[in-house]
Design a protein around this motif. Structure first.
Motif, PDB file in Angstrom:
ATOM      1  N   TYR A 173      -0.756  -1.238  -5.508  1.00  0.00           N
ATOM      2  CA  TYR A 173      -1.788  -1.005  -6.507  1.00  0.00           C
ATOM      3  C   TYR A 173      -2.248  -2.303  -7.164  1.00  0.00           C
ATOM      4  CZ  TYR A 173      -0.155   3.815  -6.084  1.00  0.00           C
ATOM      5  OH  TYR A 173       0.203   5.045  -5.590  1.00  0.00           O
ATOM      6  N   SER A 174      -3.559  -2.421  -7.322  1.00  0.00           N
ATOM      7  CA  SER A 174      -4.143  -3.480  -8.136  1.00  0.00           C
ATOM      8  C   SER A 174      -4.675  -2.816  -9.400  1.00  0.00           C
ATOM      9  CB  SER A 174      -5.284  -4.185  -7.389  1.00  0.00           C
ATOM     10  OG  SER A 174      -5.963  -5.063  -8.259  1.00  0.00           O
ATOM     11  N   TYR A 175      -3.864  -2.844 -10.450  1.00  0.00           N
ATOM     12  CA  TYR A 175      -4.235  -2.136 -11.670  1.00  0.00           C
ATOM     13  C   TYR A 175      -5.419  -2.810 -12.364  1.00  0.00           C
ATOM     14  CZ  TYR A 175       0.218   0.153 -10.804  1.00  0.00           C
ATOM     15  OH  TYR A 175       1.248   0.857 -10.217  1.00  0.00           O
ATOM     16  N   PHE A 176      -5.574  -4.104 -12.163  1.00  0.00           N
ATOM     17  CA  PHE A 176      -6.696  -4.825 -12.755  1.00  0.00           C
ATOM     18  C   PHE A 176      -8.024  -4.291 -12.227  1.00  0.00           C
ATOM     19  CE2 PHE A 176      -9.769  -8.327 -12.753  1.00  0.00           C
ATOM     20  CZ  PHE A 176      -9.712  -8.739 -14.074  1.00  0.00           C
ATOM     21  N   GLU A 177      -8.065  -3.904 -10.952  1.00  0.00           N
ATOM     22  CA  GLU A 177      -9.293  -3.414 -10.333  1.00  0.00           C
ATOM     23  C   GLU A 177      -9.342  -1.890 -10.217  1.00  0.00           C
ATOM     24  OE1 GLU A 177     -10.780  -6.338  -7.019  1.00  0.00           O
ATOM     25  OE2 GLU A 177      -8.610  -6.089  -6.782  1.00  0.00           O
ATOM     26  N   ASP A 178      -8.333  -1.187 -10.731  1.00  0.00           N
ATOM     27  CA  ASP A 178      -8.260   0.264 -10.549  1.00  0.00           C
ATOM     28  C   ASP A 178      -8.359   0.608  -9.070  1.00  0.00           C
ATOM     29  OD1 ASP A 178      -7.870   1.094 -13.169  1.00  0.00           O
ATOM     30  OD2 ASP A 178     -10.008   1.146 -13.603  1.00  0.00           O
ATOM     31  N   MET A 179      -7.493  -0.009  -8.269  1.00  0.00           N
ATOM     32  CA  MET A 179      -7.612   0.147  -6.820  1.00  0.00           C
ATOM     33  C   MET A 179      -6.237   0.340  -6.180  1.00  0.00           C
ATOM     34  SD  MET A 179      -9.887  -2.148  -4.217  1.00  0.00           S
ATOM     35  CE  MET A 179      -9.077  -3.722  -4.457  1.00  0.00           C
ATOM     36  N   ILE A 180      -6.179   1.277  -5.250  1.00  0.00           N
ATOM     37  CA  ILE A 180      -5.003   1.446  -4.408  1.00  0.00           C
ATOM     38  C   ILE A 180      -5.316   0.800  -3.068  1.00  0.00           C
ATOM     39  CG2 ILE A 180      -5.794   3.791  -3.764  1.00  0.00           C
ATOM     40  CD1 ILE A 180      -2.854   4.507  -3.235  1.00  0.00           C
ATOM     41  N   LEU A 181      -4.453  -0.122  -2.632  1.00  0.00           N
ATOM     42  CA  LEU A 181      -4.627  -0.823  -1.361  1.00  0.00           C
ATOM     43  C   LEU A 181      -3.657  -0.204  -0.355  1.00  0.00           C
ATOM     44  CD1 LEU A 181      -4.851  -3.065  -3.865  1.00  0.00           C
ATOM     45  CD2 LEU A 181      -5.369  -4.567  -1.951  1.00  0.00           C
ATOM     46  N   LEU A 182      -4.200   0.374   0.714  1.00  0.00           N
ATOM     47  CA  LEU A 182      -3.394   1.051   1.721  1.00  0.00           C
ATOM     48  C   LEU A 182      -3.401   0.229   3.006  1.00  0.00           C
ATOM     49  CD1 LEU A 182      -5.416   3.452   0.230  1.00  0.00           C
ATOM     50  CD2 LEU A 182      -3.457   4.763   1.034  1.00  0.00           C
ATOM     51  N   SER A 183      -2.253   0.067   3.606  1.00  0.00           N
ATOM     52  CA  SER A 183      -2.130  -0.778   4.787  1.00  0.00           C
ATOM     53  C   SER A 183      -2.810  -0.159   5.998  1.00  0.00           C
ATOM     54  CB  SER A 183      -0.646  -1.016   5.106  1.00  0.00           C
ATOM     55  OG  SER A 183      -0.501  -1.655   6.353  1.00  0.00           O
ATOM     56  N   SER A 184      -3.672  -0.924   6.644  1.00  0.00           N
ATOM     57  CA  SER A 184      -4.277  -0.463   7.899  1.00  0.00           C
ATOM     58  C   SER A 184      -3.326  -0.664   9.077  1.00  0.00           C
ATOM     59  CB  SER A 184      -5.586  -1.209   8.163  1.00  0.00           C
ATOM     60  OG  SER A 184      -5.351  -2.601   8.286  1.00  0.00           O
ATOM     61  N   PHE A 185      -2.208  -1.358   8.848  1.00  0.00           N
ATOM     62  CA  PHE A 185      -1.245  -1.651   9.913  1.00  0.00           C
ATOM     63  C   PHE A 185      -0.206  -0.542  10.083  1.00  0.00           C
ATOM     64  CE2 PHE A 185      -2.851  -5.699   8.395  1.00  0.00           C
ATOM     65  CZ  PHE A 185      -3.110  -6.395   9.555  1.00  0.00           C
ATOM     66  N   HIS A 186      -0.145   0.408   9.176  1.00  0.00           N
ATOM     67  CA  HIS A 186       0.900   1.427   9.211  1.00  0.00           C
ATOM     68  C   HIS A 186       0.341   2.838   9.385  1.00  0.00           C
ATOM     69  CE1 HIS A 186       2.846  -2.054   7.353  1.00  0.00           C
ATOM     70  NE2 HIS A 186       4.003  -1.536   7.701  1.00  0.00           N
ATOM     71  N   LEU A 187      -0.866   2.932   9.933  1.00  0.00           N
ATOM     72  CA  LEU A 187      -1.518   4.226  10.115  1.00  0.00           C
ATOM     73  C   LEU A 187      -0.996   4.919  11.373  1.00  0.00           C
ATOM     74  CD1 LEU A 187      -5.212   3.430   9.132  1.00  0.00           C
ATOM     75  CD2 LEU A 187      -3.840   5.277   8.168  1.00  0.00           C
ATOM     76  N   THR A 188       0.199   5.443  11.296  1.00  0.00           N
ATOM     77  CA  THR A 188       0.754   6.211  12.402  1.00  0.00           C
ATOM     78  C   THR A 188       0.418   7.687  12.209  1.00  0.00           C
ATOM     79  OG1 THR A 188       2.848   6.602  11.264  1.00  0.00           O
ATOM     80  CG2 THR A 188       2.661   4.575  12.580  1.00  0.00           C
ATOM     81  N   ALA A 189       0.620   8.473  13.241  1.00  0.00           N
ATOM     82  CA  ALA A 189       0.318   9.908  13.156  1.00  0.00           C
ATOM     83  C   ALA A 189       1.102  10.571  12.026  1.00  0.00           C
ATOM     84  CB  ALA A 189       0.634  10.577  14.491  1.00  0.00           C
ATOM     85  N   ASP A 190       2.368  10.188  11.854  1.00  0.00           N
ATOM     86  CA  ASP A 190       3.204  10.790  10.810  1.00  0.00           C
ATOM     87  C   ASP A 190       2.777  10.362   9.412  1.00  0.00           C
ATOM     88  OD1 ASP A 190       4.717  12.103  12.708  1.00  0.00           O
ATOM     89  OD2 ASP A 190       6.275  10.566  12.774  1.00  0.00           O
ATOM     90  N   ALA A 191       2.190   9.169   9.297  1.00  0.00           N
ATOM     91  CA  ALA A 191       1.841   8.641   7.976  1.00  0.00           C
ATOM     92  C   ALA A 191       0.492   9.138   7.465  1.00  0.00           C
ATOM     93  CB  ALA A 191       1.838   7.116   8.010  1.00  0.00           C
ATOM     94  N   LEU A 192      -0.363   9.668   8.333  1.00  0.00           N
ATOM     95  CA  LEU A 192      -1.718  10.031   7.931  1.00  0.00           C
ATOM     96  C   LEU A 192      -1.766  10.999   6.744  1.00  0.00           C
ATOM     97  CD1 LEU A 192      -3.401  10.287  11.450  1.00  0.00           C
ATOM     98  CD2 LEU A 192      -3.644   8.451   9.776  1.00  0.00           C
ATOM     99  N   PRO A 193      -0.984  12.084   6.734  1.00  0.00           N
ATOM    100  CA  PRO A 193      -1.045  12.973   5.566  1.00  0.00           C
ATOM    101  C   PRO A 193      -0.563  12.302   4.286  1.00  0.00           C
ATOM    102  CG  PRO A 193       0.735  13.624   7.052  1.00  0.00           C
ATOM    103  CD  PRO A 193      -0.097  12.618   7.783  1.00  0.00           C
ATOM    104  N   LEU A 194       0.331  11.321   4.420  1.00  0.00           N
ATOM    105  CA  LEU A 194       0.826  10.608   3.241  1.00  0.00           C
ATOM    106  C   LEU A 194      -0.275   9.746   2.630  1.00  0.00           C
ATOM    107  CD1 LEU A 194       4.307   9.450   4.639  1.00  0.00           C
ATOM    108  CD2 LEU A 194       3.736  11.576   3.439  1.00  0.00           C
ATOM    109  N   TYR A 195      -1.103   9.148   3.480  1.00  0.00           N
ATOM    110  CA  TYR A 195      -2.228   8.356   2.998  1.00  0.00           C
ATOM    111  C   TYR A 195      -3.212   9.234   2.226  1.00  0.00           C
ATOM    112  CZ  TYR A 195      -1.243   4.007   5.583  1.00  0.00           C
ATOM    113  OH  TYR A 195      -0.698   2.821   6.030  1.00  0.00           O
TER     114      TYR A 195
END
Length: 440
Positions: A173-195
């Motif tokens: 999280y970047s609280y200064f920008e009100d932004m959640i940064l999600l890794s594009s390197f960890h987008l596996t099938a199991d992780a998709l619903p978590l994102y």
């Protein structure tokens, strides 16, 4: 910062703090009174034919004068665009020290392209160039309805989660920008619903992402028969080609408009979606020419307005568009319109008759359960397709995919489907549609 040992070894709360501080420093540099003045100037021109033409002409004149007077590569040329020969990435690579302005004074910011075509390119920028780029980025967000109070999701190439991390959370999280940064390197099938859940929990209003990343999330939602359970104003995609099919499924499953942005690190062209879905060539960003290459396609050739430190004049991008017959857009902006942006030159494989085939997204159209795909070819007559598959990707769908590939590449093509957890990414986190290692 994200690749430093200290960051990678820090506990997650400290990583969030470091991300916030890093983002704050970047924003303080990029957001200032000069940037806001540029934004106001751009806004005045976008709906006036004469104002936009005058502005573009003055920027082109200044760019050519700067190039001729201070850049060794252009020495001796006239202040006439037609006096400049076309250049390309190889030209710049082989003459890299000759494109730097000798007149520049001040901060020099070094950077490079990601090199997804196999040829990274080092390009220096001035602080003014960084500020002007920020002004255009801010305007694009405004077109997409973004307001300063909105929360954003960022799914791009930042290594905000150590690559070796195997368990969630795959976001910071970047609280200064009100932004959640999600890794594009960890987008596996199991992780998709978590994102999806992470963005819902954070209350995201606008998503900024690589097309391939947000398309995978949309395809996951479709595979489970769901729609995004939050309220998204818009999605801004950039840095890679967005297919029509991916746009449709993203807009369908996230229930909002996609605002696509085409740009390059070389800063020689920009094309942006408006709220009516048209692609506008931003003639206040750069001077753009279109070279007809046949089959209704034209190559983008650009002249940089915004980096006097390293000006590129009549630079052949290797990227292509299909020109539009429309002359006006309901949005009222007077920029030229292109119908679509084609895949980049590197994203192709060869058919059985050794033709280059670019639009490979058609091969997976109508095949259930494909959340992501990537084509590989290192030998004529053979192709491998890596597939991130959902639960509804059955043997029947696999056979349909193989047949689709043969329909596009030739009945004699040997096709191998390889099920994977995630697609191969470049160092910047992008997913290439195709990786072909066969030389021309």
């Amino acid at each position: 910062m994200y690749k430093k040992t200290f960051y990678k070894s820090s506990p997650i709360p400290l990583q969030n703090f470091l991300v916030t501080i890093f983002s704050a420093v970047k924003q303080l540099i990029r957001e200032n009174s000069r940037v806001h003045k540029m934004e106001q100037e751009l806004a005045k021109n976008e709906k006036s034919v004469s104002a936009l033409a005058d502005y573009a002409e003055s920027r082109l004149t200044a760019a050519l004068e700067n190039a001729v007077s201070s850049v060794p590569y252009y020495a001796g040329l006239k202040h006439d665009l037609n006096d400049f020969k076309y250049i390309d990435k190889t030209t710049v690579k082989n003459n890299s020290d000759k494109f730097t302005s000798t007149a520049h004074k001040g901060v020099v910011i070094k950077g490079s392209t990601g090199g997804t075509t196999g040829m990274p390119l080092n390009i220096s920028q001035s602080m003014e160039s960084v500020e002007r780029e920020q002004a255009f980025a801010n305007r694009q967000r405004k077109w997409a309805g973004f307001k300063k109070s909105d929360k954003r999701a960022w799914i791009r190439g930042d290594m905000i989660v150590p690559i070796e991390q195997a368990a969630p959370p795959f976001w910071r999280y970047s609280y200064f920008e009100d932004m959640i940064l999600l890794s594009s390197f960890h987008l596996t099938a199991d992780a998709l619903p978590l994102y999806i859940q992470a963005m819902v929990d954070y209350g995201v209003d606008v998503i900024q992402a690589y097309p391939s990343s947000v398309a995978m999330l949309a395809k996951y939602l479709k595979s489970v028969g769901e729609y995004y359970p939050g309220n998204i104003k818009s999605i801004i995609t950039s840095s890679a080609s967005l297919s029509l099919d991916d746009r449709q499924i993203i807009e369908e499953r996230f229930c909002c408009k996609v605002f696509d942005w085409y740009g390059l690190f070389e800063r020689v062209a920009a094309i942006a979606n408006c709220e009516h879905g048209r692609y506008h060539v931003l003639t206040d960003y750069a001077h753009v020419e279109f070279l007809d290459v046949g089959d209704g396609r034209s190559e983008i050739v650009g002249t940089n307005f915004n980096n006097y430190l390293y000006p590129l004049i009549r630079y052949k991008t290797g990227d292509y568009v299909v020109l539009s017959k429309e002359k006006e857009c309901p949005c009222g902006r007077v920029y030229p319109i292109v119908e679509k942006i084609e895949g980049r030159v590197a994203d192709y494989v060869y058919s059985t008759d050794k033709r280059k085939v670019f639009v490979l997204s058609q091969c997976v159209k109508g095949v259930a359960g494909v959340m992501g795909s990537q084509f590989f070819q290192d030998k004529h007559g053979e192709v491998k397709v890596n597939v991130v598959a959902g639960s509804d990707f059955s043997p029947v769908e696999e056979r349909l995919l193989i047949q689709n590939v043969k329909d596009y590449l030739g009945a004699g093509m040997s096709v191998r489907i390889n099920l994977v957890d995630s697609l191969q990414k470049s160092n910047s986190g992008k997913v290439r549609q195709a990786i072909c290692s066969i030389g021309d």
